[in-house]
Design an enzyme around this catalytic site. Structure first.
Site, PDB file in Angstrom:
ATOM      1  N   SER A  74      68.536  13.483  65.658  1.00 46.72           N
ATOM      2  CA  SER A  74      68.266  14.644  66.525  1.00 46.72           C
ATOM      3  C   SER A  74      68.468  14.376  68.013  1.00 46.72           C
ATOM      4  CB  SER A  74      66.845  15.145  66.298  1.00 46.72           C
ATOM      5  OG  SER A  74      66.794  15.899  65.122  1.00 46.72           O
ATOM      6  N   LYS A  77      71.239  16.261  69.516  1.00 51.32           N
ATOM      7  CA  LYS A  77      71.146  17.701  69.803  1.00 51.32           C
ATOM      8  C   LYS A  77      71.210  17.986  71.300  1.00 51.32           C
ATOM      9  CE  LYS A  77      68.410  18.687  65.645  1.00 51.32           C
ATOM     10  NZ  LYS A  77      67.075  18.640  65.053  1.00 51.32           N
ATOM     11  N   TYR A 199      77.290  19.134  62.301  1.00 50.31           N
ATOM     12  CA  TYR A 199      75.906  18.731  62.575  1.00 50.31           C
ATOM     13  C   TYR A 199      75.580  17.387  61.900  1.00 50.31           C
ATOM     14  CZ  TYR A 199      70.834  18.608  62.359  1.00 50.31           C
ATOM     15  OH  TYR A 199      69.527  18.190  62.429  1.00 50.31           O
ATOM     16  N   TYR A 251      60.099  18.231  69.554  1.00 54.43           N
ATOM     17  CA  TYR A 251      59.651  19.099  68.453  1.00 54.43           C
ATOM     18  C   TYR A 251      58.314  19.756  68.800  1.00 54.43           C
ATOM     19  CZ  TYR A 251      62.641  15.581  66.158  1.00 54.43           C
ATOM     20  OH  TYR A 251      63.619  14.703  65.844  1.00 54.43           O
ATOM     21  N   VAL A 269      64.955  11.200  64.188  1.00 54.92           N
ATOM     22  CA  VAL A 269      64.205  10.737  63.028  1.00 54.92           C
ATOM     23  C   VAL A 269      64.513   9.268  62.650  1.00 54.92           C
ATOM     24  CG1 VAL A 269      65.786  11.440  61.181  1.00 54.92           C
ATOM     25  CG2 VAL A 269      63.329  11.806  60.895  1.00 54.92           C
TER      26      VAL A 269
END
Ligand code: GLN
Length: 332
Positions: A74, A77, A199, A251, A269
Site C-alpha cells: 500500500s 498508493k 494495482y 488507514y 502490509v
C-alpha cells in the site's frame, strides 16, 4: 557537498545516535504479526528492522536492516496517486476519488454515500480507481511508466517481484470484487481486470528501506530527487499527495498518527512506512510485524520516537526540529 563544519559533524553524529537509539529501543518489541494472506509475505523475517532517513541535501542515515528488499504494497498508493494527479489533473482525479479519511479498514467495501466515490486514494477502493485511471491514460505502458517514476524517485532501478505479483493476482478476489462495484458505480470506466492487474503490480514493486527513504526525500524535495537532480513527480501533484497522506495515509489509524507523529506518511502490509517532513526529510521504516489495522508495530513506535526526539511534528512547538534539521540540510 559543501565542506562540513565541526558543528554539522556534531549534528550528523547526533542524528545517527538518535536513529541508533530508536532502533535499539524498539528491537525487542515483538508485538504484532506478519501478514499471511500470501505465502511470500508470511515468509518475511519477522525480526527484520531497518530505519533510514534521507535529507533533501542528498544525505542518507541508516540503522539496522535497510537493505532487505520488501514489496511496497500500500505504500505504492501514495506515489501512484501523485502520478495520476500529474497525468490526469487534479479535477479529473477528484471527480473519481475523494480526499476524505474513511475511518474504515484499508480493504473495506464502503463508498461515499453521497457521491458513490471511494473515500480516498490511500485505501484499496481508491487506489484501484487510481490504477484504472492510469491504465486508461497509459494503457499497456502504464506499469512501465509507474516503475520508471518510482525508480527515479528512489534514484535507482526498482523491479517487480514476480512471485509476489503472481500470488496477489491469484488471491486478490476481494480487490476484484471492489473493482466490479467501482465499475458498476462508474468510478472505473475501463476493464476491471486491467485496473486490478496494475494495482497488483504496483503493490509488488520491490524496494529497501533506503530506497523508500530516498523516495520520501524526493517528495520532500518537491518532486526532484535530491541525489540525482532528476524530477520524478510534478510539484503541484506533490502538494496534493502530501495533504492526502497526512489525513488518510495510515488507514483507520490516520487521525491518531497525525496527532502523535504529525507528518504525512503511508504504510503497507509488508511492514514498510514512508514519512515526509516537507522540504526536509524522507523517513522510512521496515519491520513486518503488524498491528490489527495493518500498520507496522515497530514502525509506528519508531516514527513516534523520531518525531519527538527530532521535533518533526508539523505542529511542533519546541523549535528543536527546524533548527536541528536545517543545520543538516544547509551543510549537505
Ligand atoms: N496487496 C494488498 C491488498 O491489496 C495491499 C494492502 C496493504 O498494503 N494494506 O490487499
Amino acid at each position: 557537498m559543501a565542506s562540513e563544519t565541526l558543528e554539522t559533524k556534531a549534528t550528523l553524529h547526533e542524528l545517527d545516535a538518535v536513529l541508533e537509539n530508536v532502533h535499539s529501543s524498539q528491537r525487542a518489541n515483538r508485538d504484532g504479526a506478519v501478514a499471511t494472506y500470501i505465502p511470500e509475505l508470511a515468509r518475511a523475517e519477522p525480526d527484520a528492522f531497518g530505519l533510514a532517513i534521507a535529507t533533501v541535501g542528498g544525505r542518507i542515515h541508516t540503522a539496522g536492516d535497510v537493505e532487505i528488499p520488501f514489496t511496497l504494497q500500500s505504500v505504492s498508493k501514495a506515489f501512484a496517486f501523485c502520478l495520476a494527479l500529474e497525468l490526469a489533473g487534479r479535477d479529473k482525479v477528484l471527480a473519481r476519488v475523494g480526499v476524505e479519511p474513511s475511518g474504515d479498514a484499508f480493504n473495506a467495501i464502503v463508498f461515499d454515500p453521497v457521491t458513490n466515490r471511494p473515500f480516498n486514494p490511500m485505501v484499496n477502493a481508491g487506489a484501484i480507481t487510481i490504477a484504472g485511471m492510469l491504465d486508461e491514460i497509459a494503457g499497456d505502458s502504464a506499469f512501465d511508466l509507474m516503475l520508471d517514476r518510482f525508480s527515479q524517485a528512489a534514484g535507482r532501478r526498482l523491479s517487480l517481484d514476480e512471485t509476489v505479483y503472481r500470488s496477489e493476482a491469484e488471491t486478490g478476489h476481494r480487490n476484484r470484487g471492489i473493482a466490479h462495484l467501482l465499475r458498476a458505480s462508474g468510478a472505473l470506466t475501463g476493464r476491471t481486470e486491467d485496473a486490478v492487474d496494475l494495482y497488483f503490480r504496483q503493490c509488488s514493486i520491490s524496494a529497501t528501506a533506503t530506497d523508500l527513504a530516498r523516495m520520501g526525500a524526493t517528495l520532500a524535495n518537491m518532486g526532484e530527487n535530491p541525489s540525482t537532480g532528476r524530477t520524478a513527480f510534478d510539484l503541484g501533484a506533490v502538494r496534493n499527495t502530501l495533504a492526502v497522506m497526512f489525513t488518510c495515509g495510515m488507514y483507520d489509524y490516520a487521525g491518531h498518527w497525525a496527532y502523535d507523529v504529525g507528518i504525512p506518511a503511508k504504510s503497507g502490509v509488508s511492514g514498510g512506512i514512508v514519512g515526509i517532513v516537507n522540504r526536509q526529510l524522507g523517513i522510512a521504516s521496515y519491520s513486518p510485524r503488524l498491528d490489527a489495522k495493518g500498520n507496522s508495530v515497530r514502525g509506528i513506535a519508531a516514527f513516534g520516537m523520531l518525531s519527538d526526539e527530532l521535533g518533526l511534528h508539523a505542529f511542533d512547538c519546541t523549535n528543536r526540529g527546524s533548527a536541528f534539521v536545517s543545520t543538516l540540510i544547509d551543510d549537505a
